[in-house]
Design an enzyme around this catalytic site. Structure first.
Site, PDB file in Angstrom:
ATOM      1  CB  THR A  14     -43.486   7.504 -26.320  1.00 46.13           C
ATOM      2  OG1 THR A  14     -43.109   7.030 -25.023  1.00 46.13           O
ATOM      3  CG2 THR A  14     -44.745   6.795 -26.783  1.00 46.13           C
ATOM      4  CD  GLU A  38     -54.301  -1.064 -20.712  1.00 50.62           C
ATOM      5  OE1 GLU A  38     -54.040  -2.007 -19.953  1.00 50.62           O
ATOM      6  OE2 GLU A  38     -55.441  -0.757 -21.109  1.00 50.62           O
ATOM      7  CE  LYS A 136     -26.657   3.527 -23.030  1.00 48.20           C
ATOM      8  NZ  LYS A 136     -26.666   4.562 -24.082  1.00 48.20           N
TER       9      LYS A 136
END
Ligand SMILES: *[C@@H]1O[C@H](CO)[C@@H](O)[C@H](O)[C@H]1NC(C)=O
Length: 315
Positions: A14, A38, A136
């Site tokens: 998302t 959830e 990273k």
């Protein structure tokens, strides 16, 4: 490669770039899975997005980075894992790597990068940008040490952030400025832009491609490389108006990196310095032993040009 398309799991589905990758997965015909919490279902915006995913055929799996079992279970159902987690969760990807290792079936892992080409950018990065790049890069080294096949995606600048704001780097600008603009440095360094939908498409094309195995996929659409001066001039031409320009020197930007009181702003200033002043993005040749360029390997992708992208704001 079997003609069956890989099953893809997106972690961070998302998020700013995750949603475009999920949508591209579906568009390109891959069975696409999204790991969501959830609790996110009740979030007004993300909950709606998850509903859209479900309606388009995305399989929702519940879990999160702190729940090892949920990660292993999710990984076992797919072939490819794409992480698009945000900056604050970069280091937490060690948990994801542990789960992928345990699951043992993942054919390709794409860690959360989708920005700078780290090992080239690192030379000119300072402050918080340097710290994030190092984090990273540590994730890269861990992936390699664990023997997990990978692709790293260097997508450079998101058009939805950089082009829509005319490089003003203020989140949430609805359209490019029409009166005044800050120009970073002397505005001559070349910068690479890519529209988010195209970042999704190129990323998904790479997951089953042997040419991108253990390589960095660099997104350098040839018509989307502009200096800031050229970008502003293009916009001025489109709106038929000259903008008032304020040039901001490297010294001033360095001072902002030091003194801005908001940590996220310090990070953004560090990116402004790296991308718009140092201009590393288009300054190096891609080494064929470690990288491939997306528009060359996928010439069939009709990417959106900066020129076309700006049209939506002209009216
Ligand atoms: C890809 O890289 C992994 C390490 O991340 C390595 O174990 C694997 O052998 C490599 N695969 C190929 C085909 O080079």
């Amino acid at each position: 490669m079997a003609d069956q398309k890989s099953k893809i799991l997106v972690i961070g589905a998302t998020g700013a770039i995750g949603k475009f990758i999920v949508k591209a997965g579906v568009r390109e015909g891959h069975p696409t899975f999204a790991l969501v919490r959830e609790s996110t279902l009740s979030d007004p915006i993300k909950g709606k997005l998850i509903e859209d995913f479900r309606n388009s055929g995305v399989v929702l799996l519940y879990g999160d980075l702190n729940d090892h079992e949920s990660l292993v279970k999710a990984a076992k159902q797919v072939d490819v894992v794409i992480s698009t987690v945000g900056i604050s969760q970069i280091a937490d990807q060690v948990k994801l790597i542990a789960a992928i290792k345990e699951a043992g079936n993942i054919k390709r892992f794409l860690p959360s990068e989708f920005g700078s080409d780290l090992e080239y950018g690192l030379n000119d990065a300072v402050g918080p940008a340097k710290a994030t790049f190092e984090e990273k890069i540590q994730i890269r080294r861990l992936i390699e040490a664990q023997g997990i096949p990978y692709t790293y995606v260097a997508s450079y600048c998101f058009a939805g952030f950089h082009v829509s704001s005319l490089a003003q780097i203020q989140p949430g600008l609805p359209s490019p400025p029409r009166d005044k603009v800050f120009v970073w440095g002397d505005g001559t360094s070349k910068v690479i832009f890519c529209v988010e939908e195209d970042i999704g498409t190129y990323t998904i094309k790479a997951v089953d491609d042997p040419r991108t195995l253990n390589k960095t996929l660099c997104l350098r659409p040839p018509n989307n490389i502009y200096s800031m001066n050229e970008l502003v001039a293009l916009w001025e031409k489109k709106i038929g108006k000259t903008l008032e320009k304020t040039y901001v020197t490297e010294e001033e930007i360095l001072k902002n990196i030091q003194e801005d009181s908001i940590p996220m702003n310090k990070f953004i200033w560090a990116l402004v310095l790296l991308i718009y002043v140092k201009g590393y993005q288009a300054n190096y040749k891609i080494d064929p032993s470690s990288g491939v360029e997306a528009s060359q390997v996928y010439p069939d992708v009709k990417y959106t040009t900066v020129e076309e992208y700006l049209d939506q704001f002209v009216l």
